[in-house]
Each structure stands twice: as structure tokens, then as C-alpha cells.
Scaffold this motif. Sequence first.
Motif, PDB file in Angstrom:
ATOM      1  N   ALA A 166      -1.835   6.984   5.830  1.00  0.00           N
ATOM      2  CA  ALA A 166      -2.736   5.893   6.214  1.00  0.00           C
ATOM      3  C   ALA A 166      -3.198   5.113   4.992  1.00  0.00           C
ATOM      4  N   ALA A 167      -3.454   5.808   3.883  1.00  0.00           N
ATOM      5  CA  ALA A 167      -3.904   5.135   2.669  1.00  0.00           C
ATOM      6  C   ALA A 167      -2.820   4.222   2.106  1.00  0.00           C
ATOM      7  N   LYS A 168      -1.590   4.720   2.060  1.00  0.00           N
ATOM      8  CA  LYS A 168      -0.487   3.902   1.555  1.00  0.00           C
ATOM      9  C   LYS A 168      -0.262   2.688   2.449  1.00  0.00           C
ATOM     10  N   ALA A 169      -0.381   2.881   3.758  1.00  0.00           N
ATOM     11  CA  ALA A 169      -0.185   1.769   4.688  1.00  0.00           C
ATOM     12  C   ALA A 169      -1.268   0.713   4.505  1.00  0.00           C
ATOM     13  N   GLU A 170      -2.504   1.140   4.237  1.00  0.00           N
ATOM     14  CA  GLU A 170      -3.587   0.181   4.051  1.00  0.00           C
ATOM     15  C   GLU A 170      -3.367  -0.660   2.799  1.00  0.00           C
ATOM     16  N   ILE A 171      -2.981  -0.022   1.707  1.00  0.00           N
ATOM     17  CA  ILE A 171      -2.718  -0.757   0.472  1.00  0.00           C
ATOM     18  C   ILE A 171      -1.550  -1.725   0.662  1.00  0.00           C
ATOM     19  N   LEU A 172      -0.499  -1.262   1.313  1.00  0.00           N
ATOM     20  CA  LEU A 172       0.648  -2.121   1.564  1.00  0.00           C
ATOM     21  C   LEU A 172       0.253  -3.326   2.402  1.00  0.00           C
ATOM     22  N   GLY A 173      -0.607  -3.114   3.388  1.00  0.00           N
ATOM     23  CA  GLY A 173      -1.069  -4.214   4.222  1.00  0.00           C
ATOM     24  C   GLY A 173      -1.861  -5.240   3.438  1.00  0.00           C
ATOM     25  N   LEU A 175      -1.630  -5.865   0.172  1.00  0.00           N
ATOM     26  CA  LEU A 175      -0.749  -6.564  -0.758  1.00  0.00           C
ATOM     27  C   LEU A 175       0.213  -7.502  -0.036  1.00  0.00           C
ATOM     28  N   ASP A 176       0.591  -7.140   1.179  1.00  0.00           N
ATOM     29  CA  ASP A 176       1.423  -8.051   1.967  1.00  0.00           C
ATOM     30  C   ASP A 176       0.639  -9.298   2.354  1.00  0.00           C
ATOM     31  N   ALA A 177      -0.640  -9.111   2.692  1.00  0.00           N
ATOM     32  CA  ALA A 177      -1.477 -10.237   3.097  1.00  0.00           C
ATOM     33  C   ALA A 177      -1.806 -11.149   1.919  1.00  0.00           C
ATOM     34  N   ASN A 178      -1.953 -10.581   0.735  1.00  0.00           N
ATOM     35  CA  ASN A 178      -2.230 -11.374  -0.462  1.00  0.00           C
ATOM     36  C   ASN A 178      -1.560 -10.716  -1.665  1.00  0.00           C
ATOM     37  N   PRO A 179      -0.298 -11.057  -1.940  1.00  0.00           N
ATOM     38  CA  PRO A 179       0.453 -10.430  -3.042  1.00  0.00           C
ATOM     39  C   PRO A 179      -0.200 -10.608  -4.409  1.00  0.00           C
ATOM     40  N   PHE A 187      -3.552  -1.090  -7.570  1.00  0.00           N
ATOM     41  CA  PHE A 187      -3.799  -0.323  -6.353  1.00  0.00           C
ATOM     42  C   PHE A 187      -2.785   0.810  -6.237  1.00  0.00           C
ATOM     43  N   ASP A 188      -3.281   2.026  -6.031  1.00  0.00           N
ATOM     44  CA  ASP A 188      -2.407   3.189  -5.948  1.00  0.00           C
ATOM     45  C   ASP A 188      -3.117   4.259  -5.127  1.00  0.00           C
ATOM     46  N   ALA A 189      -2.564   4.594  -3.968  1.00  0.00           N
ATOM     47  CA  ALA A 189      -3.212   5.546  -3.061  1.00  0.00           C
ATOM     48  C   ALA A 189      -3.362   6.928  -3.671  1.00  0.00           C
ATOM     49  N   GLU A 190      -2.534   7.262  -4.685  1.00  0.00           N
ATOM     50  CA  GLU A 190      -2.557   8.606  -5.257  1.00  0.00           C
ATOM     51  C   GLU A 190      -3.161   8.648  -6.659  1.00  0.00           C
ATOM     52  N   ALA A 191      -3.810   7.564  -7.069  1.00  0.00           N
ATOM     53  CA  ALA A 191      -4.426   7.519  -8.402  1.00  0.00           C
ATOM     54  C   ALA A 191      -5.937   7.633  -8.296  1.00  0.00           C
ATOM     55  N   ALA A 192      -6.557   8.019  -9.402  1.00  0.00           N
ATOM     56  CA  ALA A 192      -8.017   8.088  -9.444  1.00  0.00           C
ATOM     57  C   ALA A 192      -8.602   6.701  -9.223  1.00  0.00           C
ATOM     58  N   ASP A 193      -9.710   6.642  -8.484  1.00  0.00           N
ATOM     59  CA  ASP A 193     -10.323   5.346  -8.222  1.00  0.00           C
ATOM     60  C   ASP A 193     -11.825   5.509  -8.036  1.00  0.00           C
ATOM     61  N   GLU A 194     -12.478   4.403  -7.696  1.00  0.00           N
ATOM     62  CA  GLU A 194     -13.935   4.353  -7.688  1.00  0.00           C
ATOM     63  C   GLU A 194     -14.557   5.102  -6.516  1.00  0.00           C
ATOM     64  N   ASN A 295     -12.442 -10.835  -6.311  1.00  0.00           N
ATOM     65  CA  ASN A 295     -13.175 -10.862  -5.044  1.00  0.00           C
ATOM     66  C   ASN A 295     -12.781 -12.069  -4.188  1.00  0.00           C
ATOM     67  N   TYR A 296     -12.487 -13.172  -4.833  1.00  0.00           N
ATOM     68  CA  TYR A 296     -11.994 -14.338  -4.091  1.00  0.00           C
ATOM     69  C   TYR A 296     -10.679 -13.987  -3.392  1.00  0.00           C
ATOM     70  N   GLY A 297      -9.829 -13.227  -4.075  1.00  0.00           N
ATOM     71  CA  GLY A 297      -8.582 -12.787  -3.464  1.00  0.00           C
ATOM     72  C   GLY A 297      -8.815 -11.892  -2.264  1.00  0.00           C
ATOM     73  N   LEU A 298      -9.873 -11.069  -2.312  1.00  0.00           N
ATOM     74  CA  LEU A 298     -10.200 -10.204  -1.177  1.00  0.00           C
ATOM     75  C   LEU A 298     -10.790 -11.007  -0.025  1.00  0.00           C
ATOM     76  N   TRP A 299     -11.596 -12.020  -0.338  1.00  0.00           N
ATOM     77  CA  TRP A 299     -12.145 -12.873   0.720  1.00  0.00           C
ATOM     78  C   TRP A 299     -11.020 -13.548   1.500  1.00  0.00           C
ATOM     79  N   LYS A 300      -9.943 -13.891   0.812  1.00  0.00           N
ATOM     80  CA  LYS A 300      -8.827 -14.559   1.480  1.00  0.00           C
ATOM     81  C   LYS A 300      -8.205 -13.705   2.581  1.00  0.00           C
ATOM     82  N   LEU A 301      -8.412 -12.409   2.521  1.00  0.00           N
ATOM     83  CA  LEU A 301      -7.865 -11.522   3.542  1.00  0.00           C
ATOM     84  C   LEU A 301      -8.605 -11.642   4.858  1.00  0.00           C
ATOM     85  N   ASN A 302      -9.827 -12.188   4.826  1.00  0.00           N
ATOM     86  CA  ASN A 302     -10.707 -12.102   5.993  1.00  0.00           C
ATOM     87  C   ASN A 302     -11.184 -13.434   6.558  1.00  0.00           C
ATOM     88  N   THR A 303     -11.037 -14.504   5.815  1.00  0.00           N
ATOM     89  CA  THR A 303     -11.493 -15.800   6.302  1.00  0.00           C
ATOM     90  C   THR A 303     -10.489 -16.879   5.926  1.00  0.00           C
TER      91      THR A 303
END
Length: 415
Positions: A166-173, A175-179, A187-194, A295-303
Motif C-alpha cells: 500500500a505504501a509503494k502504491a501511494e508513492i507511485l500514485g 509521482l504519477d499525478a505530479n512527476p 520518496f521511498d517507502a522503505e527509507a527512513a522518513d519523518e 508544497n506547491y507541488g503537493l497542492w497541485k495534487l488536490n486542487t
Amino acid sequence: MWLGRLGTLRSRRWLHNNLVMAETEAMAISTNLLGLEYVITMAKQRTGLDDFGDDSFRAPLKILLEALVEQADLNEAGIQGQSERIIEILCQRLLAQSFFDKYPDILNEEILNPVVIVGLPRTGTTMLHRTLGSDQRFYTPIWFETRFPSPPIDWDFTGEDPRLEAAKAEILGMLDANPELAAMHPFDAEAADEEIMLLEQSFYSSVPEAFCNIPDYANWVDSHDNTPGYQYLYRVLQFLQWQKKRKGQEGRRWLLKAPHHMHHLDLLLATFPGVKVVQTHRDPLETIPSFTSLNYGLWKLNTDNPDAQAVADIWCAKFSRSMRRAIGIRDQHPDCFFDVNYKDTTRNADGVLESIYKFIDMEFTDGAKAGIEKWRDKNRRDDRAAHEYSSEQFGYTDDFLKAEFKDYRHRYGFE
């Protein structure tokens, strides 16, 4: 001519009415999918559970849902995505509570003397976190664990973790929506993160603001005591530590990282006695535009109408305010902090690491050095595309940023 004008008026009226209907339908959809009763009910139905633990999450969740409906200007994908994210978080809380009830010894786990990396975003925190995290003596929160801290209740902790798919699919989604996001953050589902996404489990977090414009929620979180969020963070880290031990991992202490902690340094210190804080530094003239672009890139995913100026105003104000406040908190706890200049991590990386190990009172062993070199070989920045952005894109000028971060730049030698 009169008939022509009538036809034009009718066309305009038809267009207006259809736009109103479309807006009404969109509001109805968002009100349904982002309704408090709906997300709570869906989480209970999916898990077959009904105990969320304490109710401290309900107040910020209610404000968040209202802001998403009334302020975020979400498109259809944004509505569905934010609804699903919230439902998943609620599912995770239900699952976590079922584990706490079934295995009460989880809450006997001790989080001893954690090392926490903080600083302005884009100051090398991720690189430093993953570099140090290659030392197997540290426990680190892995991306898939921060998104899905609760495994299925019947998993025996052997084989591939069922949350990874599920984590890999979310990251792929994403990046597909905004490369473009791939160049902004590794972004890496198996790497240390926040662990900020662990704070999101309590809805005391700035993660939702990273995805859309929701000022009412942001103001609520900023103006209320975030202690419940940090208390739940501690509990979830106990849960993850218990899981890692069941998988056979043998860490000595946690290595955490989140620029978000700059907003709540006092709570970080109060929640984790014995904490050692490594703060990274880089001139805000370089970091703030870069973080705004992310963050602007993340906003593009939703609006469909991301507002570059709004992103800039929100995040610049948030971090300028927090950096000023952090100076005073640091002065009260000087022995808890160690400073790292971003330029030093590029010019004398090994020297920086040696100093950090000395600060946290751990030996910089040959094994740690070997793990770090192996990680570096596999994770070179040149392997990712360059992050393209400009300060002007977000209305920033050097004079403006110098004024906003005057105290911070003076304190740490960026003037």
C-alpha cells in the motif's frame, strides 16, 4: 438583433446555472465524503473495530474536515484522496488501540535518549537522517511505518511486511499525478522518513496544510496546545519499537527527524526526556523558496487552482514565527542542542558525523562507517533530477526574506 441578445442572455444564464449546479454537486460530494460521521463510520466498518482510544483527536479532526469542505477548493481527486487519507488514519488508530488492548506490554516500552534532527526544511535533514540511520544501532521510522503504523492484527511479523504494498502504491500514485515531486524529495517507502506523519495520527500536524489551503485548521492547530499530539507520538513510537523487536531488530535508541518540531521545541523536550537535538542550518533565502515549491507541488495534487502566493505566505510566516520562538527555547536548554551548517555537510561530511556521534555520546564505529558508505554509494543526489524553481515564482525577494528571518540569520551567521 433583439433575438440575438436574448439568445446570448439565455446562454449566459444557462452557463451560470450549470456552473452553480456543478459547484453545488461538488460541495455535496465533499460534504458527504468529508463528513465527520461518514469517515468515522467507514473506519469502523473497514476494521470491524470501534475503540479509538482517547478522544483528543476528535476536535482537530472536526476542524480539519470543515476546512477541507469550505476552504480547500478540492477537485474530485482531492476530495476522494483527502477523504481516503483521513479514513485510513482512523483505521490505523482503531488497529493500534486493538494492539494496545491485546498486548498491554507495548506501553511498557521505553523511548530512551532519542536523537532528533530538526531545522528549517531543505537544510539537509533527510540526507542526514538517512545517513545516520544506516547505523543499525538506531531505530528509525520507515516511510511505510509512518503512514501505516499498525499492521494487520493477525500478522505474525515474519516475511514481507503487508503494509509495504500500500505504501509503494501511494508513492507511485503521487509521482504519477505530479512527476515533478521526484526531483523535490527522495520518496521511498522503505527509507527512513519523518515522524510528522505519526503526529498526523492524532490530527495535530501540519501535514494537511502541505496538501491544500485550509487556514481555519492551521490556525486552530497553531493556537491550541499540541500536547495530545506529542503524547500520542510517544505511544506510537512505543508501538513501532515493540514491532521492530518482534521482527528481530536490535536498536539502542531512536533516530528521528522532522522540521515540524521547530514549531514545538518545548513539547519535544518535555515529551522525550534525555533527548539530543541536532539542528541543521542553511540560509532561509535558499531554503524557503525551495520548500514552498515542494508544497506547491503537493497542492497541485488536490486542487485545480493552486495559489502560489498563498503557499508562499503560509509557509514563510509559519517558519519565521517558529524560528524566532525556537531561539528563546534553545537558550533555556543549551546542552540539548548541536548545530550543523548545511555547507559543512557537503565540505566535511565525515567530520560532521564524528562531531554528532561525540555529541550524542556514541562511538563512531567501523561498522557505522561501513553502513554509511554503503548508503552513500546507493543514494547519490546526482541520481535524481534537479529541482527547478525560482523565488520570483512565489513573490519572494531577498529583502523580504531577510526581514522575515532577521533574528535567525543574525543568530546563525547568515547576514
